[in-house]
Write a protein that holds these residues in place. Structure first.
Motif, PDB file in Angstrom:
ATOM      1  N   ILE A 159       0.851  -1.189   0.000  1.00 59.12           N
ATOM      2  CA  ILE A 159       0.000   0.000   0.000  1.00 59.12           C
ATOM      3  C   ILE A 159       0.886   1.239   0.000  1.00 59.12           C
ATOM      4  N   LEU A 160       0.768   2.023  -1.064  1.00 57.41           N
ATOM      5  CA  LEU A 160       1.524   3.269  -1.202  1.00 57.41           C
ATOM      6  C   LEU A 160       0.571   4.433  -0.997  1.00 57.41           C
ATOM      7  N   GLN A 161       0.777   5.188   0.070  1.00 62.04           N
ATOM      8  CA  GLN A 161      -0.056   6.362   0.340  1.00 62.04           C
ATOM      9  C   GLN A 161       0.684   7.596  -0.159  1.00 62.04           C
ATOM     10  N   VAL A 162       0.076   8.300  -1.105  1.00 61.82           N
ATOM     11  CA  VAL A 162       0.716   9.474  -1.697  1.00 61.82           C
ATOM     12  C   VAL A 162       0.320  10.720  -0.905  1.00 61.82           C
ATOM     13  N   PRO A 163       1.145  11.776  -0.959  1.00 61.00           N
ATOM     14  CA  PRO A 163       0.828  12.987  -0.183  1.00 61.00           C
ATOM     15  C   PRO A 163      -0.406  13.693  -0.720  1.00 61.00           C
ATOM     16  N   ALA A 164      -1.016  14.490   0.150  1.00 61.19           N
ATOM     17  CA  ALA A 164      -2.210  15.243  -0.230  1.00 61.19           C
ATOM     18  C   ALA A 164      -1.911  16.106  -1.442  1.00 61.19           C
ATOM     19  N   GLY A 165      -2.813  16.087  -2.399  1.00 63.14           N
ATOM     20  CA  GLY A 165      -2.637  16.834  -3.643  1.00 63.14           C
ATOM     21  C   GLY A 165      -2.226  15.941  -4.789  1.00 63.14           C
ATOM     22  N   ALA A 166      -1.468  14.871  -4.497  1.00 65.86           N
ATOM     23  CA  ALA A 166      -1.003  13.972  -5.547  1.00 65.86           C
ATOM     24  C   ALA A 166      -2.109  13.066  -6.059  1.00 65.86           C
ATOM     25  N   GLU A 167      -3.212  12.956  -5.313  1.00 64.91           N
ATOM     26  CA  GLU A 167      -4.288  12.055  -5.735  1.00 64.91           C
ATOM     27  C   GLU A 167      -4.916  12.489  -7.060  1.00 64.91           C
ATOM     28  N   ARG A 168      -4.729  13.741  -7.435  1.00 69.37           N
ATOM     29  CA  ARG A 168      -5.292  14.213  -8.702  1.00 69.37           C
ATOM     30  C   ARG A 168      -4.689  13.487  -9.899  1.00 69.37           C
ATOM     31  N   ALA A 169      -3.499  12.960  -9.727  1.00 73.93           N
ATOM     32  CA  ALA A 169      -2.863  12.210 -10.812  1.00 73.93           C
ATOM     33  C   ALA A 169      -3.292  10.753 -10.834  1.00 73.93           C
ATOM     34  N   PHE A 170      -4.044  10.322  -9.802  1.00 70.79           N
ATOM     35  CA  PHE A 170      -4.422   8.917  -9.686  1.00 70.79           C
ATOM     36  C   PHE A 170      -5.936   8.749  -9.554  1.00 70.79           C
ATOM     37  N   GLY A 171      -6.674   9.582 -10.251  1.00 69.77           N
ATOM     38  CA  GLY A 171      -8.133   9.463 -10.232  1.00 69.77           C
ATOM     39  C   GLY A 171      -8.736   9.696  -8.871  1.00 69.77           C
ATOM     40  N   GLY A 172      -8.097  10.520  -8.060  1.00 66.90           N
ATOM     41  CA  GLY A 172      -8.603  10.830  -6.729  1.00 66.90           C
ATOM     42  C   GLY A 172      -8.194   9.843  -5.658  1.00 66.90           C
ATOM     43  N   GLU A 173      -7.413   8.838  -5.983  1.00 75.03           N
ATOM     44  CA  GLU A 173      -6.999   7.831  -4.995  1.00 75.03           C
ATOM     45  C   GLU A 173      -5.778   8.323  -4.213  1.00 75.03           C
ATOM     46  N   ARG A 174      -5.860   8.235  -2.901  1.00 70.54           N
ATOM     47  CA  ARG A 174      -4.709   8.565  -2.051  1.00 70.54           C
ATOM     48  C   ARG A 174      -3.817   7.354  -1.833  1.00 70.54           C
ATOM     49  N   SER A 175      -4.341   6.136  -2.078  1.00 73.17           N
ATOM     50  CA  SER A 175      -3.563   4.922  -1.860  1.00 73.17           C
ATOM     51  C   SER A 175      -3.561   4.070  -3.120  1.00 73.17           C
ATOM     52  N   LEU A 176      -2.375   3.590  -3.484  1.00 68.16           N
ATOM     53  CA  LEU A 176      -2.223   2.653  -4.588  1.00 68.16           C
ATOM     54  C   LEU A 176      -1.870   1.302  -3.975  1.00 68.16           C
ATOM     55  N   GLU A 177      -2.597   0.247  -4.376  1.00 67.92           N
ATOM     56  CA  GLU A 177      -2.444  -1.040  -3.696  1.00 67.92           C
ATOM     57  C   GLU A 177      -2.255  -2.182  -4.691  1.00 67.92           C
ATOM     58  N   ALA A 178      -1.493  -3.191  -4.263  1.00 63.54           N
ATOM     59  CA  ALA A 178      -1.301  -4.398  -5.075  1.00 63.54           C
ATOM     60  C   ALA A 178      -0.802  -5.520  -4.178  1.00 63.54           C
ATOM     61  N   ASP A 179      -1.200  -6.739  -4.474  1.00 58.99           N
ATOM     62  CA  ASP A 179      -0.694  -7.915  -3.765  1.00 58.99           C
ATOM     63  C   ASP A 179       0.661  -8.297  -4.361  1.00 58.99           C
ATOM     64  N   ILE A 180       1.665  -8.443  -3.513  1.00 63.81           N
ATOM     65  CA  ILE A 180       3.010  -8.707  -4.004  1.00 63.81           C
ATOM     66  C   ILE A 180       3.623  -9.932  -3.320  1.00 63.81           C
ATOM     67  N   ASP A 181       4.569 -10.525  -3.993  1.00 69.66           N
ATOM     68  CA  ASP A 181       5.467 -11.521  -3.410  1.00 69.66           C
ATOM     69  C   ASP A 181       6.860 -10.916  -3.431  1.00 69.66           C
ATOM     70  N   TYR A 182       7.616 -11.132  -2.373  1.00 69.37           N
ATOM     71  CA  TYR A 182       8.958 -10.552  -2.332  1.00 69.37           C
ATOM     72  C   TYR A 182       9.881 -11.433  -1.503  1.00 69.37           C
ATOM     73  N   THR A 183      11.162 -11.292  -1.768  1.00 72.50           N
ATOM     74  CA  THR A 183      12.167 -12.056  -1.035  1.00 72.50           C
ATOM     75  C   THR A 183      13.159 -11.105  -0.394  1.00 72.50           C
ATOM     76  N   ALA A 184      13.711 -11.550   0.709  1.00 75.50           N
ATOM     77  CA  ALA A 184      14.761 -10.803   1.420  1.00 75.50           C
ATOM     78  C   ALA A 184      15.940 -11.742   1.611  1.00 75.50           C
ATOM     79  N   GLN A 185      17.044 -11.449   0.942  1.00 76.85           N
ATOM     80  CA  GLN A 185      18.228 -12.294   1.022  1.00 76.85           C
ATOM     81  C   GLN A 185      19.356 -11.538   1.696  1.00 76.85           C
ATOM     82  N   ALA A 186      19.978 -12.160   2.693  1.00 74.87           N
ATOM     83  CA  ALA A 186      21.059 -11.518   3.420  1.00 74.87           C
ATOM     84  C   ALA A 186      22.209 -11.200   2.471  1.00 74.87           C
ATOM     85  N   ALA A 187      22.683  -9.961   2.486  1.00 75.48           N
ATOM     86  CA  ALA A 187      23.795  -9.550   1.628  1.00 75.48           C
ATOM     87  C   ALA A 187      25.084 -10.212   2.092  1.00 75.48           C
ATOM     88  N   ALA A 188      25.947 -10.520   1.141  1.00 71.36           N
ATOM     89  CA  ALA A 188      27.194 -11.209   1.464  1.00 71.36           C
ATOM     90  C   ALA A 188      28.113 -10.359   2.324  1.00 71.36           C
TER      91      ALA A 188
END
Length: 322
Positions: free
Chosen positions: A109-138
């Motif tokens: 969930i990405l919440q954009v600052p007030a005023g930026a919603e005009r670029a996203f059809g009035g949405e303050r939050s952009l959402e998507a289901d994701i898969d991600y990995t976290a691998q310890a750096a060498a």
């Protein structure tokens, strides 16, 4: 009666028995370290759900959006700095011990600052289901993240085209006032003649009906300005607010908590680079700061007012929007 050989033999037998008994003694098994599995589980949870994880994932999303964006990346960098990411219902799905890689999933969930919603059809939050990995750096520097599923958000960000003035949060300025005009002869480094202190008198600001006391430009006024920006540089909203006229400290951009939120979280603290006296009670200041991906090289005009013989900041009018 026992013979000498029998006595010696008996002694040797006793010694051997004691020795063998000691050698054959079995130490009790150590109880398994119950804390270790808990520590590992905590580490995996932190890899999937922590402020560091969210910042890394946000950077990946915006980096991909920038690579697809047509034009200057400045707007997207500023949007990234003032947007907030969280993962709803983060789950640890597995762990590859050979690679020390944790598999995670959740709703991005990405919440954009007030005023930026005009670029996203009035949405303050952009959402998507994701898969991600976290691998310890060498090199032990933390985790390296990879994610899939955020493409819908990345595509919308890549098309972002609002000007920064529409959504960039206001620093400690008076957004309702117009930028103060600067005399043509007040070029960088010039000093307008200062008004002697004895000429200070009650006056009415041409931009407001509120009466104020004009404070002549001088060491006391400049010291107030410098104290204000020094406090902002330390992220100390309370100390900064103490330099503002009392009637403007309670709310808005000059409130202590508002200045704490804005200036206390800057990646590079605000630094005052120049103070130029303009006329009685007015200064032009230059400063710089960075919120992370974006930078501000700003200027503003500051008006001072007298309150019981002390110089306080009455208004700050940004000349370039940051």
């Amino acid at each position: 009666m026992r013979t000498l050989s029998e006595a010696i033999g008996g002694g040797v037998a006793v010694i051997l028995a004691l020795t063998l008994g000691g050698c054959g003694k079995v130490e009790p098994k150590q109880a398994p370290d119950a804390a270790k599995p808990r520590a590992e589980a905590k580490r995996h949870r932190a890899a999937c759900a922590s402020s560091i994880a969210y910042d890394r994932l946000k950077s990946i999303v915006f980096d991909r959006a920038v690579s697809q964006h047509q034009g200057d990346r400045t707007n997207l960098d500023i949007l990234a700095d003032y947007s907030i990411v969280r993962i709803e219902d983060p789950v640890v799905n597995g762990w590859d011990p050979a690679l020390d890689r944790t598999q995670c999933s959740g709703r991005f969930i990405l919440q954009v600052p007030a005023g930026a919603e005009r670029a996203f059809g009035g949405e303050r939050s952009l959402e998507a289901d994701i898969d991600y990995t976290a691998q310890a750096a060498a090199d032990g520097s933390g985790y390296v993240y990879r994610l899939t599923g955020a493409e819908p958000i990345i595509g919308r960000l890549a098309a972002f085209n609002l000007s920064t003035g529409a959504y960039r949060p206001s620093p400690a300025i008076d957004p309702g006032q117009q930028a103060a005009s600067i005399p043509d002869d007040a070029s960088a480094g010039s000093v307008v003649e200062r008004v002697p202190e004895r000429t200070a008198e009650r006056a009415t600001d041409a931009r407001s009906t509120e009466p104020r006391s004009v404070v002549p430009a001088g060491d006391a006024g400049e010291a107030t300005v410098r104290r204000f920006y020094a406090a902002l540089g330390e992220g100390n909203g309370r100390a900064a607010s103490a330099q503002i006229v009392p009637e403007k400290r309670a709310s808005g951009a000059f409130a202590p908590d508002a200045m704490d939120r804005f200036y206390g979280r800057l990646a590079e603290p605000i630094r005052l680079t120049r103070v130029v006296p303009l006329d009685a009670g007015r200064y032009r200041v230059s400063y710089r700061y960075s919120a992370g991906r974006s930078r501000c090289e700003g200027t503003a005009v500051i008006r001072l007012a007298d309150r019981d013989g002390r110089a306080f900041i009455r208004s700050i009018n940004a000349l370039d929007g940051c």
